[in-house]
Design an enzyme around this catalytic site. Structure first.
Site, PDB file in Angstrom:
ATOM      1  N   HIS A   1      -4.081 -13.134   4.159  1.00 33.20           N
ATOM      2  CA  HIS A   1      -3.368 -11.659   5.541  1.00 33.20           C
ATOM      3  C   HIS A   1      -2.569 -11.659   5.590  1.00 33.20           C
ATOM      4  CE1 HIS A   1      -1.202 -12.817   8.935  1.00 33.20           C
ATOM      5  NE2 HIS A   1      -2.095 -13.760   8.515  1.00 33.20           N
ATOM      6  N   CYS A   2      -2.321 -10.017   5.322  1.00 29.39           N
ATOM      7  CA  CYS A   2      -0.709  -8.974   5.860  1.00 29.39           C
ATOM      8  C   CYS A   2      -0.285  -9.134   7.071  1.00 29.39           C
ATOM      9  CB  CYS A   2      -0.897  -8.202   4.476  1.00 29.39           C
ATOM     10  SG  CYS A   2      -2.040  -7.004   4.773  1.00 29.39           S
ATOM     11  N   ALA A   3       0.420  -8.008   7.097  1.00 27.51           N
ATOM     12  CA  ALA A   3       0.188  -7.010   8.520  1.00 27.51           C
ATOM     13  C   ALA A   3      -0.874  -6.190   8.593  1.00 27.51           C
ATOM     14  CB  ALA A   3       1.461  -6.027   8.316  1.00 27.51           C
ATOM     15  N   THR A   4      -1.904  -5.864   8.389  1.00 30.80           N
ATOM     16  CA  THR A   4      -3.213  -5.482   8.918  1.00 30.80           C
ATOM     17  C   THR A   4      -4.491  -5.577   8.502  1.00 30.80           C
ATOM     18  OG1 THR A   4      -2.386  -3.731   7.512  1.00 30.80           O
ATOM     19  CG2 THR A   4      -1.334  -3.458   9.195  1.00 30.80           C
ATOM     20  N   ARG A   5      -4.000  -6.857   7.684  1.00 27.79           N
ATOM     21  CA  ARG A   5      -5.521  -7.013   6.007  1.00 27.79           C
ATOM     22  C   ARG A   5      -5.924  -8.148   5.897  1.00 27.79           C
ATOM     23  NH1 ARG A   5      -3.248  -3.273   1.861  1.00 27.79           N
ATOM     24  NH2 ARG A   5      -1.936  -3.293   2.490  1.00 27.79           N
TER      25      ARG A   5
END
Length: 473
Positions: free
Chosen positions: A25-29
């Protein structure tokens, strides 16, 4: 929110545990590599609590949950999948195996340029500030800020020196980044970049003039006459030279004994790559880079508003393919040769497209009464207006395709307008409402009108078209 249940639903709608190869995952996804994307139940994913959008790009299937929420969903997801936590880089590496040659090329360019963008942006914005302070007529009709207030002339000159540094020493930045991407020692890559801009070499900026005047000096090496000219501001020669350097380094390591590795490998890798850079790669690459920049500028200047309209209309579809990442290399070359090109026309058109995507997304928010849609569309639209379009484009506008078409029309009209007035940027930055400092001072008024055209047309068309389409449904 029931995160275990959300994770269970995500797994189910993605085709089950066996269809998910890896996840991060990244910051939002959530970012996942799937074995078969045809098994994905997209409507089912949209219905999951907390989901704000979904899209597939560069071999990864991504689901937008938003900051904070995505961490908790990911934690439950890997627990239920029974897999270890992996990084975004590992997911990207796994996704690369699903990509074609063109996609890998685009991703490779992005991997090289993205790390150095902050330096280019900083230098470019300082160039913009310098231009505003030294342009006659920007604040006063017959004066620049410097001529009005001579006491700040040294400060302005200092600003200009800082602004030029990333472009003068661009091969050093590119050498480091590209060699690291190609699997070599990035510090050797930086040394190669330093070689290409060594102060003992003639100034590469004025190569054509020096050549015409017959003032070029030569090395005579192995019977070859090699020009003692630097490669300041070049892109293609540096990247190819870095690839050669990394390839040589990896080749030498296969047969050089470990006790000689630190001596032999860097010595011969750097010498051979440097020799090839000045004899073959550099001259050919310099000409290729200049031809690409000159050709695109000629097309833009010659076709005028027609070329701008075409480019602006199809900029968003280009973004979907990921091909827009290759523009960074072209823009860097255009900025490096600003004396000839006048700046980059790509940045203003990208800004028109981003603003149109944001406006169209806000049009969807106004047209539809669904709280979940509005909860996604409003922040996504604002984000796109500021230069980050993925949530708006993939989460909203492509789902309501009328909004995407509206954005294309708004972008095309606005791009035609700014192309007619030859609006160009002298720096990179946030391509949207915050891009004003990047624009040439004498183009600011036309750029601002272009932004208004893009926003108004895209917002209005999106509202009408989406409302009409949903009224019929």
């Amino acid at each position: 929110m029931n995160f275990p249940k959300i994770a269970e639903q995500v797994i189910e709608k993605l085709g089950g545990k066996g269809n998910i190869a890896t996840a991060a995952h990244c910051a939002t996804r959530l970012r996942m590599v799937l074995n078969d994307e045809s098994k994905v139940d997209k409507e089912g994913i949209d219905a999951i609590e907390g989901v704000k959008g979904q899209f597939s790009v560069a071999g990864q299937y991504q689901i937008i949950f938003g900051s904070g929420t995505v961490n908790k969903v990911h934690e439950e997801l890997i627990k239920q999948l029974g897999i270890g936590d992996v990084s975004k880089a590992e997911v990207a590496e796994a996704a690369a195996s699903n990509q074609g040659l063109l996609q890998r090329l685009v991703k490779g360019l992005a991997d090289i340029f993205v790390p150095i963008i902050p330096a280019i942006v900083a230098g470019g914005l300082l160039m913009g500030i310098h231009s505003m302070l030294t342009s006659v007529g920007f604040f006063w009709e017959e004066h620049s800020v410097v001529t009005k207030y001579p006491a700040i002339s040294d400060l302005v000159e200092f600003i200009n020196t800082i602004a030029n540094a990333p472009f003068v020493f661009l091969p050093v930045l590119l050498g480091f980044s590209a060699t690291r991407k190609f699997g070599g020692n990035p510090f050797l890559g930086a040394a190669l970049g330093m070689l290409l801009v060594h102060p003992a070499l003639a100034d590469g900026w004025n190569y054509a003039k020096t050549l015409m005047e017959g003032n070029i000096q030569y090395w005579n090496v192995f019977g070859l006459e090699i020009e003692k000219v630097g490669y300041q501001g070049t892109v293609i020669p540096t990247i190819i030279s870095a690839w050669v350097l990394a390839s040589l380094e990896k080749t030498f390591r296969k047969f050089v004994p470990s006790y000689l590795d630190n001596l032999v490998t860097p010595l011969f890798s750097l010498f051979i790559a440097g020799f090839l850079a000045f004899t073959v790669i550099g001259p050919v690459g310099r000409e290729a880079g200049s031809l690409i920049a000159t050709g695109l500028t000629w097309l833009y200047d010659t076709l005028g508003f027609v070329g701008g309209a075409i480019f602006g209309t199809f900029y968003a579809p280009i973004v979907i393919t990921g091909m827009h990442q290759t523009f960074i290399a072209v823009e860097t070359q255009l900025l490096a040769e600003m004396a000839q090109t006048g700046g980059t026309f790509i940045f203003p058109i990208a800004a028109m497209s981003n603003i149109a995507q944001g406006a169209a997304c806000l049009g969807v928010a106004l047209a539809l009464k669904d709280p979940k849609v509005r909860g996604l569309a409003v922040p996504s639209g604002i984000s796109a207006l500021l230069g980050i379009t993925e949530p708006a484009m993939f989460g909203v506008n492509l789902r309501y395709r009328q909004a995407f078409f509206a954005a294309m029309i708004g972008s095309g009209l606005a791009s035609a307008f700014i192309a007619f007035f030859n609006v160009k940027a002298i720096a990179l930055g946030a391509a949207g409402f915050l891009g004003v400092p990047s624009i040439k001072p004498d183009s600011l008024a036309m750029y601002s009108i272009g932004m208004m055209i893009s926003f108004t047309v895209a917002f209005g068309l999106s509202f009408v078209m989406v409302k009409r389409a949903n009224a019929k449904a």
